[in-house]
Design a protein around this motif. Structure first.
Motif, PDB file in Angstrom:
ATOM      1  N   PHE A 173      28.959 -56.203   3.990  1.00  0.00           N
ATOM      2  CA  PHE A 173      29.812 -57.274   3.465  1.00  0.00           C
ATOM      3  C   PHE A 173      31.097 -56.713   2.872  1.00  0.00           C
ATOM      4  O   PHE A 173      32.200 -57.214   3.162  1.00  0.00           O
ATOM      5  N   LEU A 174      30.981 -55.676   2.029  1.00  0.00           N
ATOM      6  CA  LEU A 174      32.169 -55.119   1.390  1.00  0.00           C
ATOM      7  C   LEU A 174      33.110 -54.484   2.415  1.00  0.00           C
ATOM      8  O   LEU A 174      34.341 -54.632   2.326  1.00  0.00           O
ATOM      9  N   MET A 175      32.560 -53.779   3.399  1.00  0.00           N
ATOM     10  CA  MET A 175      33.410 -53.162   4.425  1.00  0.00           C
ATOM     11  C   MET A 175      34.163 -54.216   5.230  1.00  0.00           C
ATOM     12  O   MET A 175      35.367 -54.091   5.472  1.00  0.00           O
ATOM     13  N   LEU A 176      33.431 -55.252   5.640  1.00  0.00           N
ATOM     14  CA  LEU A 176      34.073 -56.297   6.441  1.00  0.00           C
ATOM     15  C   LEU A 176      35.068 -57.099   5.606  1.00  0.00           C
ATOM     16  O   LEU A 176      36.091 -57.566   6.120  1.00  0.00           O
ATOM     17  N   LEU A 177      34.788 -57.245   4.321  1.00  0.00           N
ATOM     18  CA  LEU A 177      35.722 -57.933   3.433  1.00  0.00           C
ATOM     19  C   LEU A 177      37.029 -57.149   3.344  1.00  0.00           C
ATOM     20  O   LEU A 177      38.122 -57.733   3.391  1.00  0.00           O
ATOM     21  N   LEU A 205      34.443 -62.265  -5.162  1.00  0.00           N
ATOM     22  CA  LEU A 205      35.464 -61.425  -4.528  1.00  0.00           C
ATOM     23  C   LEU A 205      36.273 -62.177  -3.475  1.00  0.00           C
ATOM     24  O   LEU A 205      37.516 -62.163  -3.534  1.00  0.00           O
ATOM     25  N   PRO A 206      35.649 -62.848  -2.503  1.00  0.00           N
ATOM     26  CA  PRO A 206      36.474 -63.603  -1.550  1.00  0.00           C
ATOM     27  C   PRO A 206      37.207 -64.768  -2.193  1.00  0.00           C
ATOM     28  O   PRO A 206      38.245 -65.199  -1.689  1.00  0.00           O
ATOM     29  N   ILE A 207      36.691 -65.276  -3.316  1.00  0.00           N
ATOM     30  CA  ILE A 207      37.401 -66.364  -3.992  1.00  0.00           C
ATOM     31  C   ILE A 207      38.720 -65.861  -4.574  1.00  0.00           C
ATOM     32  O   ILE A 207      39.786 -66.430  -4.315  1.00  0.00           O
ATOM     33  N   VAL A 208      38.665 -64.776  -5.339  1.00  0.00           N
ATOM     34  CA  VAL A 208      39.894 -64.285  -5.974  1.00  0.00           C
ATOM     35  C   VAL A 208      40.832 -63.647  -4.948  1.00  0.00           C
ATOM     36  O   VAL A 208      42.040 -63.572  -5.174  1.00  0.00           O
ATOM     37  N   TYR A 293      45.586 -55.821 -12.520  1.00  0.00           N
ATOM     38  CA  TYR A 293      46.302 -54.574 -12.276  1.00  0.00           C
ATOM     39  C   TYR A 293      45.802 -53.765 -11.078  1.00  0.00           C
ATOM     40  O   TYR A 293      46.448 -52.777 -10.707  1.00  0.00           O
ATOM     41  N   TYR A 294      44.692 -54.159 -10.491  1.00  0.00           N
ATOM     42  CA  TYR A 294      44.152 -53.337  -9.410  1.00  0.00           C
ATOM     43  C   TYR A 294      43.837 -54.100  -8.129  1.00  0.00           C
ATOM     44  O   TYR A 294      43.343 -53.507  -7.177  1.00  0.00           O
ATOM     45  N   ARG A 295      44.129 -55.383  -8.071  1.00  0.00           N
ATOM     46  CA  ARG A 295      43.702 -56.139  -6.901  1.00  0.00           C
ATOM     47  C   ARG A 295      44.396 -55.694  -5.616  1.00  0.00           C
ATOM     48  O   ARG A 295      43.881 -55.927  -4.525  1.00  0.00           O
ATOM     49  N   ASP A 296      45.562 -55.058  -5.727  1.00  0.00           N
ATOM     50  CA  ASP A 296      46.235 -54.555  -4.535  1.00  0.00           C
ATOM     51  C   ASP A 296      45.720 -53.184  -4.099  1.00  0.00           C
ATOM     52  O   ASP A 296      45.958 -52.758  -2.977  1.00  0.00           O
ATOM     53  N   ASP A 297      45.026 -52.503  -5.000  1.00  0.00           N
ATOM     54  CA  ASP A 297      44.357 -51.253  -4.635  1.00  0.00           C
ATOM     55  C   ASP A 297      42.962 -51.639  -4.157  1.00  0.00           C
ATOM     56  O   ASP A 297      41.982 -51.535  -4.882  1.00  0.00           O
ATOM     57  N   TYR A 301      39.389 -51.789  -6.196  1.00  0.00           N
ATOM     58  CA  TYR A 301      39.136 -53.086  -6.811  1.00  0.00           C
ATOM     59  C   TYR A 301      37.814 -53.691  -6.340  1.00  0.00           C
ATOM     60  O   TYR A 301      36.983 -54.117  -7.153  1.00  0.00           O
ATOM     61  N   VAL A 302      37.600 -53.723  -5.050  1.00  0.00           N
ATOM     62  CA  VAL A 302      36.400 -54.370  -4.509  1.00  0.00           C
ATOM     63  C   VAL A 302      35.140 -53.618  -4.938  1.00  0.00           C
ATOM     64  O   VAL A 302      34.155 -54.232  -5.383  1.00  0.00           O
TER      65      VAL A 302
END
Length: 447
Positions: A173-177, A205-208, A293-297, A301-302
């Motif tokens: 799930f995390l990899m495909l996300l 995670l997919p919501i945000v 501060y980390y959602r683009d990394d 982040y995930v």
């Protein structure tokens, strides 16, 4: 002597590689040392400890329920007031488990052990790939040994639980996300929810991240499986009327959540709520700082947010068992990232608490030993969340004090090491995703 080199005696075949022509690097030495230990530990856990089993047996209820399902008998008829392992899975899981009952109990149990062991090994490999590490890296034997030495993998195999397959579903799930394969990511987590809904917090995670296409398959997979299983089951409403109320209650045995320990040690309910609310506030602040501060990394982040969400659920929910900690492996792998929040000794003291297979029961100090053994998991989850909160809060306060919040809250040594990273050094999962702004925060050279 004829046939023997004056400079160096050669040994034919594999033995010739035991002594290198040049000195081994430190990395090579560690890999040569850890690979045989890791492989033998895997074999020991699967072939010896798992096959031997233990007094705790999570598989027998699964087998009995599968057999009852195939023979059109009631599945949810057991007495839930006993402390023995119960069958707590939904009809969709019963449908998936039912082929096991075609075999005799012993062979079915061995098959279940092998399936979970293979799932854990696949998850191990995918975690390496997700973080840009190969089988030739030092991380491969370190991670493999760490996983199979842990309580969570050992007892999942010994008790013969489904957690290994759930871990694989989480990693997929995390990899495909990260790769933005949203429909397939939804199918992966939807399959785990159909069996054991322990990963539901990860749907934040997919919501945000606004990956809305995750949800059609997330919802559809368990719905379809339940739609198939419901008419085939004799007592599907038993899960609704009997099992679900039981799952919503806390218990004072085999429960490392705060509320479970509070019940066991007789703490005042008000104190239990104060502790839970305090940790809840810290978790919310940590989640906000990670998002802000980390959602683009994306990889950092995930993986980090997934661990915070799951550890908080185990600690603050109604039921937390030590072998749930398997789902924290993606977060623990962030230690290879330069801006990881786990590069400190308190974080790994926490990991010892919820991962170690050590028993602290003592014949010389029975009361203290029992307290240490019963509380180490709760202590570990609590300390992990405290460390994440403290590291992120300290980074934020330091960045605000130094007037560099606009550049993020990474510490100065990370910011100073942000030269343009080579494209080839980027983890596979992130190469195929939207380019993250914080890409340079990762270690660019594979150890």
């Amino acid at each position: 002597m004829p046939g023997i080199s004056k400079d160096r005696c050669t040994v034919p075949g594999v033995l010739g590689h035991l002594e290198p022509r040049t000195a081994r690097t430190t990395s090579d030495v560690i890999k040569f040392a850890l690979w045989p230990i890791a492989i033998m530990t895997v074999l020991h856990r699967v072939v010896i400890k798992a096959v031997n089993g233990y007094i705790t047996d999570d598989f027998t209820p699964v087998y009995k329920a599968s057999l009852a399902f195939l023979n059109h008998r009631a599945v949810y008829g057991e007495n839930l007031s006993f402390v023995d392992p119960h069958y707590l899975y939904p009809p969709s899981a019963t449908l998936l488990f039912s082929p096991l009952a075609i075999l005799d109990p012993e062979k079915a149990r061995w098959l279940f052990i092998v399936i979970n062991a293979i799932a854990i090994l696949i998850a191990w490999y995918l975690l390496l790939r997700m973080f840009g590490r190969s089988l030739s890296s030092i991380a491969a034997p370190v991670l493999l040994l760490g996983m199979f030495m842990s309580e969570t993998v050992t007892n999942t195999l010994v008790f013969t639980n489904i957690n290994g397959c759930v871990l694989l579903g989480e990693v997929v799930f995390l990899m495909l996300l990260l790769r933005r394969r949203d429909l397939w990511a939804g199918a992966a987590i939807g399959l785990t929810l159909a069996v054991k809904p322990i990963l539901w917090p990860l749907l934040l995670l997919p919501i945000v991240r606004k990956q809305w296409k995750v949800f059609p398959t997330t919802i559809a997979v368990p719905l379809v499986l339940n739609a198939i299983a419901w008419p085939l089951s004799v007592d599907p409403m038993g899960f609704v009327h009997k099992t679900l109320p039981y799952l919503s209650q806390s218990r004072d045995y085999f429960n490392s959540a705060i509320v479970g320990n509070g019940d066991y040690y007789g703490l005042p309910p008000a104190l239990v709520w104060i502790i839970r609310i305090t940790f809840g506030v810290m978790v919310l602040i940590s989640l906000w700082l990670l998002w802000r501060y980390y959602r683009d990394d994306e990889l950092f982040y995930v993986a980090t947010t997934s661990g915070v969400l799951l550890a908080a659920t185990f600690l603050l929910g109604s039921l937390g068992q030590m072998y749930y900690s398997m789902m924290l492996f993606p977060m623990l792998m962030t230690v290879v990232l330069r801006n990881s929040v786990l590069r400190n000794w308190p974080a790994w003291l926490a990991v010892y608490g919820f991962m170690s297979y050590d028993s602290w029961l003592s014949t010389r100090f029975p009361e203290a030993g029992r307290l240490a053994d019963y509380m180490k998991t709760t202590f570990g989850w609590s300390l992990l969340l405290l460390v994440v909160f403290a590291v992120l809060a300290d980074r934020y306060l330091a960045a605000r004090r130094e007037g560099r919040l606009a550049a993020g809250i990474d510490p100065e040594f990370v910011l100073a090491a942000r030269p343009r990273a080579e494209e080839d050094s980027r983890p596979t999962a992130v190469k195929n995703s939207r380019p993250p702004a914080g890409e340079q925060n990762r270690i660019s050279v594979e150890t």
